[in-house]
Design a protein around this motif. Structure first.
Motif, PDB file in Angstrom:
ATOM      1  N   MET A   1       0.834  -1.193   0.000  1.00  0.00           N
ATOM      2  CA  MET A   1       0.000   0.000   0.000  1.00  0.00           C
ATOM      3  C   MET A   1       0.872   1.248   0.000  1.00  0.00           C
ATOM      4  O   MET A   1       1.911   1.277   0.653  1.00  0.00           O
ATOM      5  CB  MET A   1      -0.919   0.027   1.221  1.00  0.00           C
ATOM      6  CG  MET A   1      -1.954  -1.077   1.254  1.00  0.00           C
ATOM      7  SD  MET A   1      -3.087  -0.868   2.636  1.00  0.00           S
ATOM      8  CE  MET A   1      -4.030  -2.382   2.518  1.00  0.00           C
ATOM      9  N   VAL A  54      -8.191   4.789  -0.339  1.00  0.00           N
ATOM     10  CA  VAL A  54      -8.938   4.799   0.927  1.00  0.00           C
ATOM     11  C   VAL A  54      -8.400   5.898   1.826  1.00  0.00           C
ATOM     12  O   VAL A  54      -7.244   6.313   1.724  1.00  0.00           O
ATOM     13  CB  VAL A  54      -8.849   3.437   1.657  1.00  0.00           C
ATOM     14  CG1 VAL A  54      -9.479   2.335   0.825  1.00  0.00           C
ATOM     15  CG2 VAL A  54      -7.414   3.090   2.007  1.00  0.00           C
ATOM     16  N   GLU A  56      -7.499   7.219   5.741  1.00  0.00           N
ATOM     17  CA  GLU A  56      -6.935   6.550   6.914  1.00  0.00           C
ATOM     18  C   GLU A  56      -8.045   6.025   7.822  1.00  0.00           C
ATOM     19  O   GLU A  56      -7.993   4.891   8.293  1.00  0.00           O
ATOM     20  CB  GLU A  56      -6.024   7.515   7.673  1.00  0.00           C
ATOM     21  CG  GLU A  56      -4.716   7.806   6.933  1.00  0.00           C
ATOM     22  CD  GLU A  56      -3.835   8.782   7.673  1.00  0.00           C
ATOM     23  OE1 GLU A  56      -4.362   9.498   8.563  1.00  0.00           O
ATOM     24  OE2 GLU A  56      -2.625   8.851   7.373  1.00  0.00           O
ATOM     25  N   SER A  59      -9.937   3.042   6.186  1.00  0.00           N
ATOM     26  CA  SER A  59      -9.235   1.752   6.195  1.00  0.00           C
ATOM     27  C   SER A  59      -9.483   0.980   7.479  1.00  0.00           C
ATOM     28  O   SER A  59      -9.236  -0.240   7.531  1.00  0.00           O
ATOM     29  CB  SER A  59      -7.731   1.972   6.004  1.00  0.00           C
ATOM     30  OG  SER A  59      -7.164   2.625   7.132  1.00  0.00           O
ATOM     31  N   SER A  65     -11.901  -2.717   5.550  1.00  0.00           N
ATOM     32  CA  SER A  65     -10.738  -3.488   5.987  1.00  0.00           C
ATOM     33  C   SER A  65     -10.800  -4.919   5.465  1.00  0.00           C
ATOM     34  O   SER A  65      -9.784  -5.472   4.992  1.00  0.00           O
ATOM     35  CB  SER A  65     -10.658  -3.491   7.522  1.00  0.00           C
ATOM     36  OG  SER A  65      -9.574  -4.274   7.969  1.00  0.00           O
ATOM     37  N   LEU A  68      -9.901  -4.885   1.759  1.00  0.00           N
ATOM     38  CA  LEU A  68      -8.483  -4.656   1.493  1.00  0.00           C
ATOM     39  C   LEU A  68      -7.641  -5.903   1.746  1.00  0.00           C
ATOM     40  O   LEU A  68      -6.577  -6.076   1.134  1.00  0.00           O
ATOM     41  CB  LEU A  68      -7.965  -3.495   2.335  1.00  0.00           C
ATOM     42  CG  LEU A  68      -8.533  -2.108   2.020  1.00  0.00           C
ATOM     43  CD1 LEU A  68      -8.001  -1.075   2.998  1.00  0.00           C
ATOM     44  CD2 LEU A  68      -8.227  -1.700   0.578  1.00  0.00           C
ATOM     45  N   ILE A  79      -3.393   4.909   0.420  1.00  0.00           N
ATOM     46  CA  ILE A  79      -4.035   5.392   1.642  1.00  0.00           C
ATOM     47  C   ILE A  79      -3.731   6.872   1.792  1.00  0.00           C
ATOM     48  O   ILE A  79      -2.570   7.281   1.778  1.00  0.00           O
ATOM     49  CB  ILE A  79      -3.563   4.608   2.876  1.00  0.00           C
ATOM     50  CG1 ILE A  79      -3.964   3.133   2.751  1.00  0.00           C
ATOM     51  CG2 ILE A  79      -4.165   5.199   4.143  1.00  0.00           C
ATOM     52  CD1 ILE A  79      -3.574   2.282   3.938  1.00  0.00           C
ATOM     53  N   ILE A  97     -13.744   5.191   0.700  1.00  0.00           N
ATOM     54  CA  ILE A  97     -13.079   4.382  -0.312  1.00  0.00           C
ATOM     55  C   ILE A  97     -13.559   4.771  -1.708  1.00  0.00           C
ATOM     56  O   ILE A  97     -14.746   5.004  -1.934  1.00  0.00           O
ATOM     57  CB  ILE A  97     -13.315   2.876  -0.071  1.00  0.00           C
ATOM     58  CG1 ILE A  97     -12.504   2.036  -1.076  1.00  0.00           C
ATOM     59  CG2 ILE A  97     -14.788   2.511  -0.121  1.00  0.00           C
ATOM     60  CD1 ILE A  97     -12.425   0.559  -0.694  1.00  0.00           C
TER      61      ILE A  97
END
Length: 259
Positions: A1, A54, A56, A59, A65, A68, A79, A97
């Motif tokens: 990421m 996404v 912070e 996520s 989550s 991902l 991110i 997202i």
């Protein structure tokens, strides 16, 4: 990421331009999907998106989550700080997202022998998205838009259609008159002063429904190609229906008759 924290980051600048500019999306042939529902709908039909972005805080949300870590998000995941993500977001309450996807294109040109929905100058993205959603639900796959319509793949239209785009063959900037001139079926449009009651029709296959702009209706040159101009009976005192509501009534009357 990849973690992006600066507005000067080239990838962030490209993402912002894509999220804010319809011209940029058309030039690159890309669409921006906002929220897990649209992303899941896209994956169901076309597979992984090109890029996922996404926030912070996003996520950390359970649904995002899980996505991902599922292996379905592709190889490019960025991110962003919440402040940067908010600059990309297209709603007051960001979903957390976004996904960048290749804009799906029909495999071939419009077919003049199948059920079709033609939209002439529908300028409100919310109305356009609602009509696309009704068309998909009613089993009308082929959609033709005149050049005066709102962008089919704009973020507002996508949100309103709730994933219907990925079940449809959408042709933009079409010559509706030329298409209808060679159409091998019944052409029907709605009009307040239509001569025929909707519920007295026999809606046979193939069928082309034509719906016009919110203010002006169907252009005269398009209307001239229709065999039938119909009215929706309204026993109440309301003057007219919203075009998206009128389209839903007509499309599902077609479903009712064909069951």
């Amino acid at each position: 990421m990849k973690h992006i924290a600066s507005r000067d980051n080239p990838n962030f600048k490209a993402l912002k331009k894509l999220s804010q500019s319809g011209r940029e999306r058309r030039k690159r042939g890309r669409a921006v999907l906002d929220g897990m529902h649209l992303i899941e709908s896209y994956i169901l039909h076309f597979g992984q998106p090109e890029e996922v972005v996404v926030s912070e805080s996003g996520s950390l949300r359970s649904e995002i989550s899980r996505y991902l870590t599922s292996g379905r998000s592709g190889n490019v995941v960025s991110i962003l700080s919440d402040a940067l993500f908010d600059e990309l977001a297209m709603v007051e309450t960001p979903s957390g997202i976004l996904a960048i996807v290749l804009q799906p294109c029909p495999a071939h040109g419009p077919d003049q022998g199948i059920d079709t929905v033609l939209l002439d100058g529908i300028q409100d993205p919310g109305n356009l998205g609602s009509i696309l959603r009704s068309a998909a639900a009613a089993g009308f796959r082929q959609i033709l838009l005149s050049a005066e319509c709102a962008q089919a793949w704009s973020p507002k239209t996508l949100r309103s259609a709730m994933g219907a785009h990925f079940q449809l063959d959408i042709h933009e900037s079409c010559d509706l008159v030329g298409f209808l001139a060679g159409y091998r079926g019944q052409v029907v449009l709605t009009a307040l002063n239509g001569a025929v009651d909707l519920y007295s029709l026999a809606l046979k296959e193939p069928l082309a429904w034509v719906f016009g702009s919110e203010g002006q209706g169907v252009r005269p040159e398009v209307a001239a190609t229709a065999q039938l101009q119909v009215r929706i009976p309204m026993p109440g005192a309301t003057e007219s229906l919203n075009v998206a509501a009128a389209a839903a009534v007509c499309l599902f009357e077609t479903v009712r008759q064909r069951r």
